[in-house]
Design a protein around this motif. Structure first.
Motif, PDB file in Angstrom:
ATOM      1  N   ASP A 125       0.833  -1.199   0.000  1.00 16.65           N
ATOM      2  CA  ASP A 125       0.000   0.000   0.000  1.00 16.65           C
ATOM      3  C   ASP A 125       0.872   1.255   0.000  1.00 16.65           C
ATOM      4  N   ALA A 126       1.929   1.228   0.793  1.00 17.52           N
ATOM      5  CA  ALA A 126       2.828   2.382   0.833  1.00 17.52           C
ATOM      6  C   ALA A 126       3.481   2.588  -0.522  1.00 17.52           C
ATOM      7  N   ALA A 127       3.909   1.497  -1.143  1.00 13.69           N
ATOM      8  CA  ALA A 127       4.553   1.603  -2.452  1.00 13.69           C
ATOM      9  C   ALA A 127       3.596   2.219  -3.469  1.00 13.69           C
ATOM     10  N   ARG A 128       2.346   1.765  -3.414  1.00 15.95           N
ATOM     11  CA  ARG A 128       1.364   2.282  -4.359  1.00 15.95           C
ATOM     12  C   ARG A 128       1.081   3.754  -4.089  1.00 15.95           C
ATOM     13  N   SER A 129       0.970   4.115  -2.829  1.00 16.56           N
ATOM     14  CA  SER A 129       0.616   5.512  -2.544  1.00 16.56           C
ATOM     15  C   SER A 129       1.781   6.459  -2.806  1.00 16.56           C
ATOM     16  N   MET A 130       2.979   5.915  -2.927  1.00 19.24           N
ATOM     17  CA  MET A 130       4.113   6.764  -3.324  1.00 19.24           C
ATOM     18  C   MET A 130       4.100   7.053  -4.812  1.00 19.24           C
ATOM     19  N   GLY A 131       3.326   6.272  -5.559  1.00 17.30           N
ATOM     20  CA  GLY A 131       3.278   6.494  -6.997  1.00 17.30           C
ATOM     21  C   GLY A 131       4.024   5.450  -7.798  1.00 17.30           C
ATOM     22  N   MET A 132       4.167   4.247  -7.237  1.00 16.32           N
ATOM     23  CA  MET A 132       4.714   3.166  -8.048  1.00 16.32           C
ATOM     24  C   MET A 132       3.599   2.612  -8.925  1.00 16.32           C
ATOM     25  N   THR A 133       3.952   2.256 -10.156  1.00 16.19           N
ATOM     26  CA  THR A 133       2.975   1.572 -11.004  1.00 16.19           C
ATOM     27  C   THR A 133       2.843   0.135 -10.503  1.00 16.19           C
ATOM     28  N   GLN A 136       5.902  -1.723 -11.193  1.00 13.90           N
ATOM     29  CA  GLN A 136       7.013  -1.394 -10.286  1.00 13.90           C
ATOM     30  C   GLN A 136       6.801  -2.015  -8.913  1.00 13.90           C
ATOM     31  N   LYS A 140       9.811  -4.191  -7.913  1.00 13.12           N
ATOM     32  CA  LYS A 140      10.695  -3.519  -6.961  1.00 13.12           C
ATOM     33  C   LYS A 140      10.356  -3.834  -5.511  1.00 13.12           C
ATOM     34  N   VAL A 141       9.163  -4.354  -5.280  1.00 10.35           N
ATOM     35  CA  VAL A 141       8.767  -4.624  -3.894  1.00 10.35           C
ATOM     36  C   VAL A 141       8.416  -6.096  -3.689  1.00 10.35           C
TER      37      VAL A 141
END
Ligand code: ATP
Ligand code: MG
Lengths: 245, 279
Positions: A125-133, A136, A140-141
């Motif tokens: 969720d954090a990765a997505r809310s940072m703007g990762m597609t 990504q 990346k995660v």
């Protein structure tokens, strides 16, 4: 006991280390079937597993299909496919690889999707809310964090395939299964044992290498031992009052 | 400026988390959403970066209706700090801070240098740069989270109970740090908390929410303290006023301090010659 002694003597005999039926060549053939199988199965199953893990879709289907795949009798399937294809000896490789791929898919698939699903949802969720597609997030995660489990799946797939690749010899291919299949009808149990021993040793060596890979790819941050003492128990003590008073 | 206009959100399971919410959040100030658990604070916050899309109503950032903006691009220009810090466990502190700049094509060296600067900004020792999140204390992790939120130099910073999981001392340290940072950077901060003290400390504008994202009162902390809009607000901030209204009572010849609710807050030590010197 004597049988083992004979088997080891057979293995150490220099003349058994040359030619098309020599140990190196049989091992290479065996490794080639294993490698080809695991490569194909990985491409299919890991891709599928990552998709299922990332989206959470088709999980139920995947579980039941892989369960059914595990239950398929390898040898029966092999004979069936060989007959079905009826292409003759020069194409025996195709049914062999299909059978082995069927065997390798369940552990690979399970490793990949359970690996991705084991990643903390808050991290994703954090990765997505940072703007990762989504792509990504996956690469990346999720994949780095799932890598130990993905490799675990590859490990058990390799072990099963190495052990089972002996069936290739059943339909006239090579590999270490040759020793077993050829020696059984003439009751040459020494050579049967040689085949079995070599398969076991090969499996152990490969497993060792894969354990090492698994260790090396665990993300360092996940491996790191939590060292902070944590100071959560601080309470609002009298100091609050004395400053207020 | 962020404008919520008649925003409602009904989740697929039928929960009406936010019901007709309208407010304007001025630029370069801190607006705090405060309310009890389940009042829809997180839902409202996550609508700003389109992690949640409203069922009806519109949200504008300056003049852009955000429903027309591409979510990934939108998120990359909005900082987001969450309660559990949400750090990537497989990346070092400095790589975590540099995550978004690296996504947007900033060179590795530049991103790293900027990340180290940001560590200074949020009061993190540069020596921690190559540690992994699991090797940090909760307070340090939150600082990394704040630094990461600031890494793209966003105009808007969304903070969802960022200091909720650290102990009171560290929390107050982090709050002071945020006040200082905000004085320098003047971001448009939307801050979510259920701690009214924190809301009054940090908020230029405080929005007190009831269940369903219904606004009980909006105003500056002073306005709200001076004129609570209704009983709900009064109760919500009452605890705070009660705790501040300390008074002295004498029990068995000793002076004790009680708060506004009559609860014992501590003893009063008068600086007598003997004890005052030795202490
Ligand atoms: N994804 C979801 N699906 C269904 N209901 C949800 C979802 N997310 C939140 N809700 C519900 O919406 C309401 C508001 O939730 P929200 O998380 O916004 O509250 P909150 O004010 O942030 O609470 P807290 O202080 O506990 O974080 C709650 O009743 C919650 O159960
Ligand atoms: Mg919340």
């Amino acid at each position: 006991m004597n049988l083992f002694g004979d088997a080891f003597r057979w293995i150490l005999e220099p003349s058994h280390w040359t030619g098309p039926n020599g140990i190196p060549n049989r091992i290479l053939e065996h490794l080639a079937y294993t490698g080809l199988t695991v490569l194909i199965a990985t491409l299919i199953a890991v891709a599928l597993g990552l998709y299922i893990g990332h989206t959470g879709r088709f999980r139920g289907i995947a579980v039941s299909v892989t369960g059914a795949m595990r239950a398929l009798p390898t040898l029966g399937l092999l004979v069936y496919l060989a007959v079905l294809f009826g292409l003759g000896i020069q194409f025996a490789l195709i049914p062999t690889i299909i059978v082995l791929v069927v065997l390798a898919i369940p552990p690979l698939l399970a490793g990949a999707y359970s690996g991705v699903q084991s990643v903390d949802g808050r991290t994703v969720d954090a990765a997505r809310s940072m703007g990762m597609t989504e792509w990504q997030i996956l690469w990346k995660v999720e994949v780095p964090l799932a890598l130990p489990l993905i490799l675990g799946g590859i490990r058990s797939a390799v072990l099963q395939v190495v052990a089972t690749a002996t069936v290739a010899a059943y339909i006239s291919l090579g590999g270490l299964g040759r020793y077993i299949i050829d020696a059984l009808p003439v009751r040459d149990y020494t050579t049967v044992l040689v085949g079995a021993l070599l398969v076991t040793i090969l499996a152990l060596v490969l497993d060792g290498i894969l354990i090492l890979c698994q260790r090396l790819t665990v993300p360092a941050g996940v491996r790191a031992i939590r060292s902070s003492p944590g100071q959560r128990s601080t309470t609002k003590s009298a100091s609050t009052v004395s400053t207020a008073a | 400026m962020i404008r919520f206009d008649g925003i409602s959100k009904r989740f697929p399971d039928g929960t009406l988390a936010v019901d007709d919410f309208t407010i304007t959040i001025p630029s370069r100030t801190t607006t705090v959403f405060v309310g009890s658990s389940g009042s829809g604070k997180t839902t409202l916050l996550r609508m700003v970066n389109r992690m949640v899309d409203p069922t009806s109503g519109s949200i504008h950032i300056d003049d852009d209706d955000i429903s027309t903006l591409e979510p990934v691009a939108l998120r990359r220009r909005i900082g987001y700090v969450m309660q559990n810090s949400g750090l990537l466990p497989h990346r070092t502190v400095v790589d975590n801070v540099a995550t978004v700049p690296l996504l947007t094509g900033v060179s590795k060296r530049e991103a790293r240098a900027a990340a180290l600067d940001l560590m200074d900004t949020v009061g993190l020792d540069r020596a921690l740069a190559d540690r992994y999140p699991s090797q940090l204390s909760g307070g340090q992790q939150q600082r990394v989270g704040v630094a990461r939120g600031l890494a793209i130099d966003p105009n808007i910073l969304l903070m969802d109970e960022p200091f909720g999981a650290v102990d009171p001392l560290v929390r107050s340290e982090l709050q002071q740090e945020l006040v200082r940072i905000q004085k320098d950077l003047a971001k448009t901060i939307v801050f979510v908390t259920h701690d009214i003290d924190e809301a009054f400390l940090l908020g230029d504008q405080v929005v007190i929410l009831k269940t369903g994202g219904r606004i009980a009162q909006v105003g500056t902390p002073a306005e709200i303290l001076a004129n609570p809009a209704d009983e709900f607000v009064d109760t919500f901030i009452g605890a705070e006023r009660g705790r501040r209204a300390l008074s002295i009572q004498t029990v068995n010849g000793k002076e004790v301090v009680v708060d506004g609710t009559g609860r014992l807050a501590g003893i009063l030590r008068s600086p007598t010659p003997e004890s005052g010197r030795s202490a």
